[in-house]
Design a protein around this motif. Sequence first.
Motif, PDB file in Angstrom:
ATOM      1  N   TYR A 192       0.827  -1.203   0.000  1.00 26.67           N
ATOM      2  CA  TYR A 192       0.000   0.000   0.000  1.00 26.67           C
ATOM      3  C   TYR A 192       0.865   1.259   0.000  1.00 26.67           C
ATOM      4  CZ  TYR A 192      -4.550  -2.235   0.669  1.00 26.67           C
ATOM      5  OH  TYR A 192      -5.709  -2.951   0.487  1.00 26.67           O
ATOM      6  N   GLN A 193       2.001   1.203   0.678  1.00 27.51           N
ATOM      7  CA  GLN A 193       2.887   2.373   0.697  1.00 27.51           C
ATOM      8  C   GLN A 193       3.404   2.668  -0.697  1.00 27.51           C
ATOM      9  OE1 GLN A 193       6.288   2.822   0.116  1.00 27.51           O
ATOM     10  NE2 GLN A 193       6.875   4.594   1.355  1.00 27.51           N
ATOM     11  N   ARG A 194       3.770   1.646  -1.434  1.00 26.43           N
ATOM     12  CA  ARG A 194       4.316   1.841  -2.772  1.00 26.43           C
ATOM     13  C   ARG A 194       3.229   2.365  -3.722  1.00 26.43           C
ATOM     14  NH1 ARG A 194       6.418  -3.061  -1.128  1.00 26.43           N
ATOM     15  NH2 ARG A 194       5.355  -4.360  -2.666  1.00 26.43           N
ATOM     16  N   ILE A 195       2.022   1.866  -3.563  1.00 19.42           N
ATOM     17  CA  ILE A 195       0.917   2.353  -4.393  1.00 19.42           C
ATOM     18  C   ILE A 195       0.612   3.804  -4.060  1.00 19.42           C
ATOM     19  CG2 ILE A 195      -1.561   2.109  -4.832  1.00 19.42           C
ATOM     20  CD1 ILE A 195      -1.169  -0.936  -4.529  1.00 19.42           C
TER      21      ILE A 195
ATOM     22  N   VAL B 176       5.947  -2.174 -13.622  1.00 18.04           N
ATOM     23  CA  VAL B 176       5.135  -1.619 -14.708  1.00 18.04           C
ATOM     24  C   VAL B 176       3.884  -0.959 -14.145  1.00 18.04           C
ATOM     25  CG1 VAL B 176       3.733  -2.203 -16.726  1.00 18.04           C
ATOM     26  CG2 VAL B 176       6.004  -3.218 -16.447  1.00 18.04           C
ATOM     27  N   VAL B 177       3.226  -1.638 -13.230  1.00 21.91           N
ATOM     28  CA  VAL B 177       2.002  -1.090 -12.633  1.00 21.91           C
ATOM     29  C   VAL B 177       2.288   0.233 -11.922  1.00 21.91           C
ATOM     30  CG1 VAL B 177       0.238  -1.446 -10.873  1.00 21.91           C
ATOM     31  CG2 VAL B 177       0.885  -3.331 -12.380  1.00 21.91           C
TER      32      VAL B 177
ATOM     33  N   LEU C 271      -6.920  -9.649 -11.869  1.00 24.52           N
ATOM     34  CA  LEU C 271      -6.111  -9.769 -10.655  1.00 24.52           C
ATOM     35  C   LEU C 271      -6.568 -10.945  -9.800  1.00 24.52           C
ATOM     36  CD1 LEU C 271      -5.818  -5.998  -9.670  1.00 24.52           C
ATOM     37  CD2 LEU C 271      -3.965  -7.472 -10.472  1.00 24.52           C
ATOM     38  N   LYS C 272      -7.857 -11.210  -9.806  1.00 25.78           N
ATOM     39  CA  LYS C 272      -8.371 -12.340  -9.040  1.00 25.78           C
ATOM     40  C   LYS C 272      -7.877 -13.659  -9.606  1.00 25.78           C
ATOM     41  CE  LYS C 272     -12.653 -10.134  -7.471  1.00 25.78           C
ATOM     42  NZ  LYS C 272     -14.138 -10.120  -7.572  1.00 25.78           N
ATOM     43  N   LYS C 273      -7.591 -13.697 -10.904  1.00 23.04           N
ATOM     44  CA  LYS C 273      -7.162 -14.937 -11.545  1.00 23.04           C
ATOM     45  C   LYS C 273      -5.677 -15.220 -11.319  1.00 23.04           C
ATOM     46  CE  LYS C 273      -8.241 -14.396 -15.805  1.00 23.04           C
ATOM     47  NZ  LYS C 273      -8.551 -14.663 -17.223  1.00 23.04           N
ATOM     48  N   GLU C 274      -4.919 -14.151 -10.971  1.00 22.34           N
ATOM     49  CA  GLU C 274      -3.479 -14.336 -10.820  1.00 22.34           C
ATOM     50  C   GLU C 274      -3.145 -15.043  -9.511  1.00 22.34           C
ATOM     51  OE1 GLU C 274      -1.940 -13.723 -13.376  1.00 22.34           O
ATOM     52  OE2 GLU C 274      -3.386 -12.476 -14.398  1.00 22.34           O
TER      53      GLU C 274
ATOM     54  N   ALA D 189      -3.579  -5.505  -2.680  1.00 21.25           N
ATOM     55  CA  ALA D 189      -3.657  -4.056  -2.481  1.00 21.25           C
ATOM     56  C   ALA D 189      -4.050  -3.353  -3.784  1.00 21.25           C
ATOM     57  CB  ALA D 189      -2.312  -3.525  -1.978  1.00 21.25           C
ATOM     58  N   LEU D 190      -3.492  -3.816  -4.889  1.00 20.52           N
ATOM     59  CA  LEU D 190      -3.805  -3.214  -6.181  1.00 20.52           C
ATOM     60  C   LEU D 190      -5.276  -3.426  -6.531  1.00 20.52           C
ATOM     61  CD1 LEU D 190      -2.846  -1.811  -8.766  1.00 20.52           C
ATOM     62  CD2 LEU D 190      -2.173  -4.067  -9.645  1.00 20.52           C
ATOM     63  N   ARG D 191      -5.812  -4.583  -6.206  1.00 20.73           N
ATOM     64  CA  ARG D 191      -7.218  -4.862  -6.488  1.00 20.73           C
ATOM     65  C   ARG D 191      -8.125  -3.883  -5.734  1.00 20.73           C
ATOM     66  NH1 ARG D 191      -6.992  -9.935  -5.852  1.00 20.73           N
ATOM     67  NH2 ARG D 191      -7.626 -10.111  -3.681  1.00 20.73           N
ATOM     68  N   VAL D 192      -7.808  -3.606  -4.477  1.00 25.89           N
ATOM     69  CA  VAL D 192      -8.590  -2.639  -3.698  1.00 25.89           C
ATOM     70  C   VAL D 192      -8.502  -1.253  -4.331  1.00 25.89           C
ATOM     71  CG1 VAL D 192      -8.770  -1.454  -1.470  1.00 25.89           C
ATOM     72  CG2 VAL D 192      -8.354  -3.918  -1.534  1.00 25.89           C
ATOM     73  N   ALA D 193      -7.301  -0.858  -4.731  1.00 28.20           N
ATOM     74  CA  ALA D 193      -7.106   0.470  -5.321  1.00 28.20           C
ATOM     75  C   ALA D 193      -7.885   0.616  -6.626  1.00 28.20           C
ATOM     76  CB  ALA D 193      -5.613   0.723  -5.555  1.00 28.20           C
ATOM     77  N   VAL D 194      -7.840  -0.406  -7.467  1.00 32.76           N
ATOM     78  CA  VAL D 194      -8.527  -0.332  -8.760  1.00 32.76           C
ATOM     79  C   VAL D 194     -10.039  -0.324  -8.566  1.00 32.76           C
ATOM     80  CG1 VAL D 194      -8.894  -1.478 -10.978  1.00 32.76           C
ATOM     81  CG2 VAL D 194      -6.607  -1.404  -9.986  1.00 32.76           C
ATOM     82  N   LYS D 195     -10.548  -1.093  -7.620  1.00 34.69           N
ATOM     83  CA  LYS D 195     -11.988  -1.084  -7.329  1.00 34.69           C
ATOM     84  C   LYS D 195     -12.435   0.294  -6.857  1.00 34.69           C
ATOM     85  CE  LYS D 195     -13.937  -4.518  -5.135  1.00 34.69           C
ATOM     86  NZ  LYS D 195     -14.208  -5.574  -4.139  1.00 34.69           N
TER      87      LYS D 195
END
Length: 341
Positions: A151-154, A196-197, A228-231, A239-245
């Motif tokens: 989360y810090q990096r995001i 990349v993200v 992301l759920k499939k990975e 954390a990325l999934r929460v941010a994108v949602k």
Amino acid sequence: MALPSFNCENICKDIYDSWGKPNHLIQLLVSPSQLECRKIRETYLRIYGVDPVHLLLQRNKDSSQGNEAGSLFSEKTLVGLSMLMLSPHERDAVVAREAFEQGDSVNYKPLLEIFLCRKSSHVLLIQEAYYARFKKQLEQDIISIDPSHPYQRILMALCASHKALQTDVSQYIANFDARRLYKTGDENRGSVDEAVVLEILSKRSIPQLRLTFSSYKHIYGHSYVHSLKKEKSGEFEDALRVAVKCMSNPTKYYAEIMYECIKGTRIDKDAVIRVILSRAEMDMDEIQRAFKKKYGLELKNAISESEAPGDYRELLIALATKTATPSASSLRYSEPSSLLD
């Protein structure tokens, strides 16, 4: 209790006489719009020589120390009422600071919400209000978080995104970024390429990122969250999934956040009032409809069933049932979308 007309001085006098009547005071401060609440604060200070926000916080302090002055109100009610009279950027600054003061951990969700659901011009005002109130730089406090935490990096990438102050969005860039995300995720059938993200998050504005996730769904037939759920899900992917949602469909995101809080499955116990205050006069009506559609419950009924009887429950219900003010469109920070449906 509806206020038939907005007479600021009369309301201030009524507030002055209502410090011993929690439910009456709640209705007096919940009924006005956000702009009217700030006008009430200014007028109260002019008439009585004391800032009502400071008065509420002092009563909260008295209550926590067992003094009679604040004993009629719960701590959460006093803090909630004080937040009503703050400007949106002052309130977000307080919410951000509280996110850092959660004992040994940081509550990342409120910080994400600020950087994902606010315009860059508003984020700048939040940073200024944060420094004015706490004598600290918000970005420095984010930097001080353990850099190994995803989360810090995001959040650091989102800080950089808001500094770019981009105004135009490009379909070409959105398609290009969507394909990069696909190649580092779906196509490799492994964990996403974090570098990349983070590069994309740091170089694109929030509107541009929303267009990217919309393009991703259009090109590949499913949302990036679904990807992301499939990975092989790790901490960064979670954390990325929460941010994108949060970024792509704030209406659905906030409905889920409040439900989890109401049902006691989240550590974030103040999520309900935070969401109601931050989304009031923007899209709270839409969030309530999403809440009912997903969970089959009216928000006010869910609150009534989960909260113990008392002034805090009355405050939450009063806020949840407050009708949005059409004239408050200038307070809107972001437009909900439905990229995840």
